[in-house]
Design an enzyme around this catalytic site. Structure first.
Site, PDB file in Angstrom:
ATOM      1  N   THR A   1      11.220   4.461   6.104  1.00 27.25           N
ATOM      2  CA  THR A   1      10.043   4.857   6.899  1.00 27.25           C
ATOM      3  C   THR A   1       9.308   3.600   7.358  1.00 27.25           C
ATOM      4  O   THR A   1       8.156   3.666   7.757  1.00 27.25           O
ATOM      5  CB  THR A   1       9.063   5.725   6.076  1.00 27.25           C
ATOM      6  OG1 THR A   1       8.685   4.998   4.893  1.00 27.25           O
ATOM      7  CG2 THR A   1       9.654   7.052   5.693  1.00 27.25           C
ATOM      8  N   SER A   2       9.992   2.443   7.280  1.00 31.01           N
ATOM      9  CA  SER A   2       9.295   1.186   7.568  1.00 31.01           C
ATOM     10  C   SER A   2       9.520   0.746   9.017  1.00 31.01           C
ATOM     11  O   SER A   2       8.696   1.036   9.877  1.00 31.01           O
ATOM     12  CB  SER A   2       9.733   0.124   6.567  1.00 31.01           C
ATOM     13  OG  SER A   2       8.866  -0.956   6.655  1.00 31.01           O
ATOM     14  N   ARG A   3      10.606   0.077   9.284  1.00 34.19           N
ATOM     15  CA  ARG A   3      10.962  -0.291  10.654  1.00 34.19           C
ATOM     16  C   ARG A   3      12.480  -0.228  10.780  1.00 34.19           C
ATOM     17  O   ARG A   3      13.207  -0.647   9.875  1.00 34.19           O
ATOM     18  CB  ARG A   3      10.471  -1.701  11.011  1.00 34.19           C
ATOM     19  CG  ARG A   3       8.966  -1.800  11.282  1.00 34.19           C
ATOM     20  CD  ARG A   3       8.547  -1.066  12.577  1.00 34.19           C
ATOM     21  NE  ARG A   3       7.119  -1.166  12.825  1.00 34.19           N
ATOM     22  CZ  ARG A   3       6.204  -0.270  12.429  1.00 34.19           C
ATOM     23  NH1 ARG A   3       6.576   0.797  11.759  1.00 34.19           N
ATOM     24  NH2 ARG A   3       4.938  -0.434  12.721  1.00 34.19           N
TER      25      ARG A   3
ATOM     26  N   HIS B   1       9.653   8.867  14.009  1.00 32.38           N
ATOM     27  CA  HIS B   1       8.506   7.994  13.677  1.00 32.38           C
ATOM     28  C   HIS B   1       7.227   8.823  13.513  1.00 32.38           C
ATOM     29  O   HIS B   1       6.204   8.548  14.142  1.00 32.38           O
ATOM     30  CB  HIS B   1       8.325   6.912  14.760  1.00 32.38           C
ATOM     31  CG  HIS B   1       7.654   5.670  14.229  1.00 32.38           C
ATOM     32  ND1 HIS B   1       8.063   4.410  14.515  1.00 32.38           N
ATOM     33  CD2 HIS B   1       6.580   5.513  13.405  1.00 32.38           C
ATOM     34  CE1 HIS B   1       7.289   3.524  13.901  1.00 32.38           C
ATOM     35  NE2 HIS B   1       6.377   4.178  13.222  1.00 32.38           N
ATOM     36  N   GLN B   2       7.322   9.820  12.645  1.00 31.06           N
ATOM     37  CA  GLN B   2       6.179  10.719  12.469  1.00 31.06           C
ATOM     38  C   GLN B   2       5.531  10.573  11.099  1.00 31.06           C
ATOM     39  O   GLN B   2       4.611  11.328  10.762  1.00 31.06           O
ATOM     40  CB  GLN B   2       6.606  12.181  12.683  1.00 31.06           C
ATOM     41  CG  GLN B   2       7.480  12.740  11.549  1.00 31.06           C
ATOM     42  CD  GLN B   2       7.714  14.241  11.672  1.00 31.06           C
ATOM     43  OE1 GLN B   2       8.566  14.667  12.431  1.00 31.06           O
ATOM     44  NE2 GLN B   2       6.965  15.047  10.934  1.00 31.06           N
ATOM     45  N   ALA B   3       5.990   9.583  10.299  1.00 31.71           N
ATOM     46  CA  ALA B   3       5.468   9.490   8.930  1.00 31.71           C
ATOM     47  C   ALA B   3       3.959   9.291   8.910  1.00 31.71           C
ATOM     48  O   ALA B   3       3.273   9.775   8.022  1.00 31.71           O
ATOM     49  CB  ALA B   3       6.172   8.365   8.185  1.00 31.71           C
ATOM     50  N   PHE B   4       3.439   8.591   9.923  1.00 27.53           N
ATOM     51  CA  PHE B   4       1.988   8.327   9.955  1.00 27.53           C
ATOM     52  C   PHE B   4       1.189   9.552  10.391  1.00 27.53           C
ATOM     53  O   PHE B   4      -0.028   9.554  10.295  1.00 27.53           O
ATOM     54  CB  PHE B   4       1.696   7.194  10.975  1.00 27.53           C
ATOM     55  CG  PHE B   4       1.794   7.657  12.405  1.00 27.53           C
ATOM     56  CD1 PHE B   4       3.023   7.816  13.026  1.00 27.53           C
ATOM     57  CD2 PHE B   4       0.651   7.987  13.121  1.00 27.53           C
ATOM     58  CE1 PHE B   4       3.116   8.282  14.339  1.00 27.53           C
ATOM     59  CE2 PHE B   4       0.732   8.452  14.441  1.00 27.53           C
ATOM     60  CZ  PHE B   4       1.973   8.594  15.044  1.00 27.53           C
TER      61      PHE B   4
ATOM     62  N   LYS C   1       0.826  -1.220   0.000  1.00 25.73           N
ATOM     63  CA  LYS C   1       0.000   0.000   0.000  1.00 25.73           C
ATOM     64  C   LYS C   1       0.860   1.270   0.000  1.00 25.73           C
ATOM     65  O   LYS C   1       0.653   2.170  -0.794  1.00 25.73           O
ATOM     66  CB  LYS C   1      -0.939  -0.015   1.220  1.00 25.73           C
ATOM     67  CG  LYS C   1      -2.018  -1.102   1.133  1.00 25.73           C
ATOM     68  CD  LYS C   1      -2.953  -1.090   2.305  1.00 25.73           C
ATOM     69  CE  LYS C   1      -2.362  -1.702   3.562  1.00 25.73           C
ATOM     70  NZ  LYS C   1      -2.054  -3.152   3.484  1.00 25.73           N
ATOM     71  N   ILE C   2       1.838   1.318   0.915  1.00 18.04           N
ATOM     72  CA  ILE C   2       2.654   2.544   1.031  1.00 18.04           C
ATOM     73  C   ILE C   2       3.669   2.621  -0.112  1.00 18.04           C
ATOM     74  O   ILE C   2       3.831   3.662  -0.749  1.00 18.04           O
ATOM     75  CB  ILE C   2       3.359   2.596   2.409  1.00 18.04           C
ATOM     76  CG1 ILE C   2       2.309   2.692   3.523  1.00 18.04           C
ATOM     77  CG2 ILE C   2       4.332   3.769   2.490  1.00 18.04           C
ATOM     78  CD1 ILE C   2       2.849   2.495   4.936  1.00 18.04           C
TER      79      ILE C   2
ATOM     80  N   GLU D   1      14.645   2.708  18.671  1.00 11.88           N
ATOM     81  CA  GLU D   1      13.857   3.929  18.867  1.00 11.88           C
ATOM     82  C   GLU D   1      12.979   3.904  20.118  1.00 11.88           C
ATOM     83  O   GLU D   1      12.565   4.962  20.607  1.00 11.88           O
ATOM     84  CB  GLU D   1      12.987   4.204  17.637  1.00 11.88           C
ATOM     85  CG  GLU D   1      11.851   3.196  17.449  1.00 11.88           C
ATOM     86  CD  GLU D   1      10.938   3.544  16.265  1.00 11.88           C
ATOM     87  OE1 GLU D   1      11.460   3.755  15.158  1.00 11.88           O
ATOM     88  OE2 GLU D   1       9.711   3.598  16.473  1.00 11.88           O
TER      89      GLU D   1
ATOM     90  N   ASP E   1      12.932   7.620   9.372  1.00 12.85           N
ATOM     91  CA  ASP E   1      11.812   7.954  10.260  1.00 12.85           C
ATOM     92  C   ASP E   1      11.709   6.922  11.372  1.00 12.85           C
ATOM     93  O   ASP E   1      10.888   7.066  12.280  1.00 12.85           O
ATOM     94  CB  ASP E   1      10.500   7.995   9.461  1.00 12.85           C
ATOM     95  CG  ASP E   1       9.333   8.459  10.317  1.00 12.85           C
ATOM     96  OD1 ASP E   1       9.469   9.541  10.931  1.00 12.85           O
ATOM     97  OD2 ASP E   1       8.311   7.741  10.409  1.00 12.85           O
TER      98      ASP E   1
END
Ligand code: NAI
Length: 329
Positions: free
Chosen positions: A232-234, A295-298, A154-155, A263, A258
């Site tokens: 931006t995944s993990r 971790h702000q991509a969402f 999806k992303i 983290e 991200d």
């Protein structure tokens, strides 16, 4: 039903309370992460609601089960932080939010590409200090560059579509080909080929035993000198120590993160008055060509509202046995 909400921030409380108006479950908000020391806060609740850096290992799950917890509602798409085997053995069901806004994450990944390439973060600071010189700010045209997308779900597919808009060539690596990406003209290749050809690499696969340290010393050796890597995944998909070595050798040209391997002890908190104890993270921050977000991509209004709506819908489906429950495992 009573729900213990862990790792709760003001925005979680605001959007979850809004989404709960139609259900009227009893939400108890705790700012603490869920871990062996805080698990007792869930006493009296029937459900716990968790985020990405809550600890859901066998020890914590056993303690939750002993307190009568039967359901965990994750406020995230990823569920790599949950010991699903232990949950199953303990009779605890786990649900996640499979999709809330692929646009939020993909657009943030593109933001990292643009800021790193054109050094906008550095330019901003420089202009504010009255330094209007351009030395060190030279970028490159995205047009015509090859972008390798690892994980074209999806992303990854939204990211690919945006990058195609810039005139980039698209390469993809995934265990399943996505028809939407093929329509965009993406060429699926083996991982080695993607690493070899890409000017920009963007990671959009989940963290699994297969993708743990997918980008390690060997993988980095196959990438182009000066490669841009965006994650931006993990965090654990990149071997951070190997990435630091490649940055020191000036092999990685740009690194946009991200997410970070360790983290959980840092992100989402204001630690500006404290001494950071993580030397690997501290070293990462010394490079001018590394850009880290927490971790702000969402984190868009649309995504946070959708996360809250699906989380409450999952909780309600579990509580009433009616409606769609997005179970994992
Ligand atoms: P998705 O499930 O739609 O896509 C993931 C893709 O990765 C799938 O096409 C799958 O086949 C592929 N994949 C799985 N194992 C693979 C492997 N070993 N090698 C290559 N490809 C593999 O998931 P979605 O929604 O696109 O999310 C992707 C990841 O983004 C999530 O797993 C999560 O870790 C991360 N994420 C990060 C956020 C942030 O705020 N930074 C927010 C949301 C998700």
């Amino acid at each position: 039903m009573e729900v213990a909400v862990f790792s709760s921030k003001s925005y979680d409380e605001c959007y979850l309370t809004e989404a709960n108006q139609v259900y009227q479950h009893e939400l108890q908000f705790y700012s603490a992460h869920l871990n062996p020391d805080t698990v007792s806060l869930a006493a009296g609740a029937s459900i716990v609601c968790c985020f990405v850096n809550d600890c859901l290992n066998a020890q914590v799950l056993s303690a939750l089960a002993a307190q009568g917890i039967k359901f965990i509602a994750l406020r995230s798409a990823g569920y790599n932080h949950v010991d699903l085997d232990a949950a199953k053995a303990l009779g605890i069901k786990v649900a996640s939010v499979p999709a809330y806004s692929p646009y939020a994450v993909a657009e943030h990944a593109v933001g990292l590409v643009l800021v790193l390439n054109r050094k906008i973060h550095r330019a901003h600071t420089r202009v504010r200090e009255g330094d209007f010189s351009l030395h060190g700010l030279l970028g490159f045209d995205l047009h015509g560059k090859t972008v390798g997308v690892i994980g074209t779900g999806k992303i990854g597919s939204v990211f690919a579509r945006i990058m195609q808009g810039f005139g980039c060539h698209l390469l993809g690596y995934d265990i399943v080909e996505n028809a939407e990406c093929l329509q965009l003209g993406m060429q699926y290749v083996e991982l080695d080929e993607l690493l070899k050809q890409s000017d920009i690499l963007s990671l959009h696969c989940p963290l699994t035993p297969e993708t743990f340290h997918l980008i390690d010393v060997q993988a980095l050796a196959k990438t182009k000198p000066g490669v841009m890597i965006i994650n931006t995944s993990r965090g654990k998909i990149i071997d951070t120590v190997a990435a630091i070595d490649a940055l020191k050798r000036q092999h990685i040209g740009y690194l946009g993160l991200d997410v970070y391997e360790e983290e959980a002890d840092l992100f989402f908190e204001d630690l500006s008055d404290q001494i950071i104890q993580d030397d690997v993270f501290a070293r990462l921050q010394t490079f001018p060509n590394v850009l880290i977000t927490s971790h702000q991509a969402f984190f868009t209004k649309e995504a946070v509202r959708n996360i809250a709506a699906t989380t409450l819908a999952n909780i309600n489906a579990f509580a009433t046995g009616q409606g769609e429950l997005h179970l994992v495992g």
